[in-house]
Design a protein around this motif. Structure first.
Motif, PDB file in Angstrom:
ATOM      1  N   VAL A 149      46.009  20.426  70.507  1.00  0.00           N
ATOM      2  CA  VAL A 149      44.911  21.385  70.633  1.00  0.00           C
ATOM      3  C   VAL A 149      44.064  21.463  69.369  1.00  0.00           C
ATOM      4  CG1 VAL A 149      44.402  23.857  70.947  1.00  0.00           C
ATOM      5  CG2 VAL A 149      46.125  22.745  72.365  1.00  0.00           C
ATOM      6  N   PHE A 150      44.629  21.102  68.230  1.00  0.00           N
ATOM      7  CA  PHE A 150      43.914  21.296  66.962  1.00  0.00           C
ATOM      8  C   PHE A 150      42.576  20.565  66.898  1.00  0.00           C
ATOM      9  CE2 PHE A 150      42.943  20.244  62.536  1.00  0.00           C
ATOM     10  CZ  PHE A 150      42.871  21.520  62.002  1.00  0.00           C
TER      11      PHE A 150
ATOM     12  N   TYR B  58      40.125  22.689  68.627  1.00  0.00           N
ATOM     13  CA  TYR B  58      39.894  23.921  67.862  1.00  0.00           C
ATOM     14  C   TYR B  58      39.010  23.642  66.646  1.00  0.00           C
ATOM     15  CZ  TYR B  58      40.801  27.958  64.881  1.00  0.00           C
ATOM     16  OH  TYR B  58      40.651  29.060  64.080  1.00  0.00           O
ATOM     17  N   TRP B  59      39.244  22.531  65.977  1.00  0.00           N
ATOM     18  CA  TRP B  59      38.421  22.212  64.812  1.00  0.00           C
ATOM     19  C   TRP B  59      36.979  21.917  65.223  1.00  0.00           C
ATOM     20  CZ3 TRP B  59      37.605  22.961  60.059  1.00  0.00           C
ATOM     21  CH2 TRP B  59      36.734  22.144  59.336  1.00  0.00           C
TER      22      TRP B  59
ATOM     23  N   LEU C 151      35.459  23.400  67.654  1.00  0.00           N
ATOM     24  CA  LEU C 151      34.879  24.729  67.849  1.00  0.00           C
ATOM     25  C   LEU C 151      34.547  25.380  66.504  1.00  0.00           C
ATOM     26  CD1 LEU C 151      34.166  27.140  69.668  1.00  0.00           C
ATOM     27  CD2 LEU C 151      36.571  27.826  69.566  1.00  0.00           C
ATOM     28  N   VAL C 152      35.442  25.260  65.533  1.00  0.00           N
ATOM     29  CA  VAL C 152      35.187  25.834  64.211  1.00  0.00           C
ATOM     30  C   VAL C 152      33.978  25.182  63.562  1.00  0.00           C
ATOM     31  CG1 VAL C 152      36.107  26.084  61.877  1.00  0.00           C
ATOM     32  CG2 VAL C 152      37.578  26.535  63.845  1.00  0.00           C
TER      33      VAL C 152
ATOM     34  N   THR D 104      38.408  29.257  60.602  1.00  0.00           N
ATOM     35  CA  THR D 104      38.189  30.185  61.710  1.00  0.00           C
ATOM     36  C   THR D 104      36.756  30.030  62.210  1.00  0.00           C
ATOM     37  OG1 THR D 104      37.584  31.944  60.155  1.00  0.00           O
ATOM     38  CG2 THR D 104      39.889  31.842  60.881  1.00  0.00           C
ATOM     39  N   PRO D 105      36.506  30.290  63.488  1.00  0.00           N
ATOM     40  CA  PRO D 105      35.135  30.179  64.000  1.00  0.00           C
ATOM     41  C   PRO D 105      34.174  31.111  63.288  1.00  0.00           C
ATOM     42  CG  PRO D 105      36.725  30.279  65.795  1.00  0.00           C
ATOM     43  CD  PRO D 105      37.482  30.581  64.543  1.00  0.00           C
TER      44      PRO D 105
END
Length: 278
Positions: free
Chosen positions: A27-28, A31-32, A34-35, A52-53
């Protein structure tokens, strides 16, 4: 008397730890993305980048939509990937059923030729294929990307192998005894049995077509691109704007996640069905 009923299997702490670690690693990257899509380029270039976003997500998305016509590219990719997936799944299921359950002269030779085409690098066919679409006046048009991909040798082999195991010969013979035509047998017997395999093949085909970059950049122009072709024009400049590039990448990833969510139940059902039959 000792009971012969087996207790359900339970994973130990080590198994759960490994699963959690694998999930986080998988998932990372998303997530990155998105950040990075929600931060500015200067924040991403800092010595200690944020984890963090941030507040710039919609601004970067708007920049991506404006710079590379991502909206048009998304529609084009959805159309291309949807039609190619439908064509590959239907043709592969038909051919796979024929190779798996029907008896006709030359079946083994035709299957060997079909599988043998998978060993030919696709780059070898780019020049003659491009000459063909120019002759047909299809350059810079979506059919130039759709038509060459409607049939897949891998899909035929995949569905053939699936139907050999998932479709008993007795069901086909029962349909013939009842007077059903071959088309009726395919519609009423083969398709329900092949649905899990079709879902897996559909997901793989959609993802491969959506992520295809080599042939679309040859056949299409920047005025009528797919997503992967459009992404190459994002964030251009002396210093590439990574936040805008990541925002466009995020937009291009969401449809793939949606398709996986829609077909996930069929995929899991197919895996469980194969496990029970095995």
């Amino acid at each position: 008397m000792r009971s012969t009923r087996r207790s359900p299997l339970h994973g130990g702490p080590l198994a759960y730890t490994a699963l959690i670690a694998a999930t986080l690693v998988s998932v990372f990257p998303f997530y990155w993305t998105l950040v990075a899509a929600s931060r500015s380029n200067s924040e991403l270039s800092a010595a200690t980048p944020a984890l963090t976003p941030g507040p710039s997500l919609f601004h970067n998305l708007g920049e991506a939509l404006q710079q590379a016509s991502i909206g048009t590219a998304l529609l084009n990719s959805l159309l291309v990937s949807g039609l190619v997936t439908a064509g590959v799944v239907l043709s592969s299921t038909l051919a796979g059923f024929a190779f798996a359950k029907l008896r006709f002269r030359g079946r083994g030779l035709l299957l060997a030729v079909t599988v043998g085409t998978m060993m030919i690098p696709p780059q070898l066919g780019v020049i003659p294929l491009f000459m063909l679409i120019v002759r047909l006046d299809l350059q810079n048009k979506l059919p130039s990307v759709i038509l060459p991909s409607l049939v897949s040798a891998f899909g035929v082999f995949f569905m053939r192998q699936y139907l050999v195991q998932a479709l008993p010969d007795e069901l086909i013979e029962a349909g013939r005894v009842d007077g059903a035509s071959l088309l009726r047998i395919f519609r009423s017997i083969v398709l329900p049995a092949a649905r899990p395999g079709m879902a897996v093949l559909g997901m793989l085909t959609f993802m491969a077509t959506w992520n295809d970059f080599f042939w679309p950049i040859v056949a299409l122009s920047s005025q009528n691109p797919t997503v992967q072709v459009a992404l190459k024009s994002l964030g251009q400049g002396y210093v590439p704007d990574q936040s805008v590039i990541m925002a466009g990448t995020l937009l291009g990833t969401l449809p793939v996640l949606l398709v996986f969510g829609l077909l996930g139940r069929q995929i899991v059902g197919g895996i469980m069905q194969g496990a029970v039959k095995g």
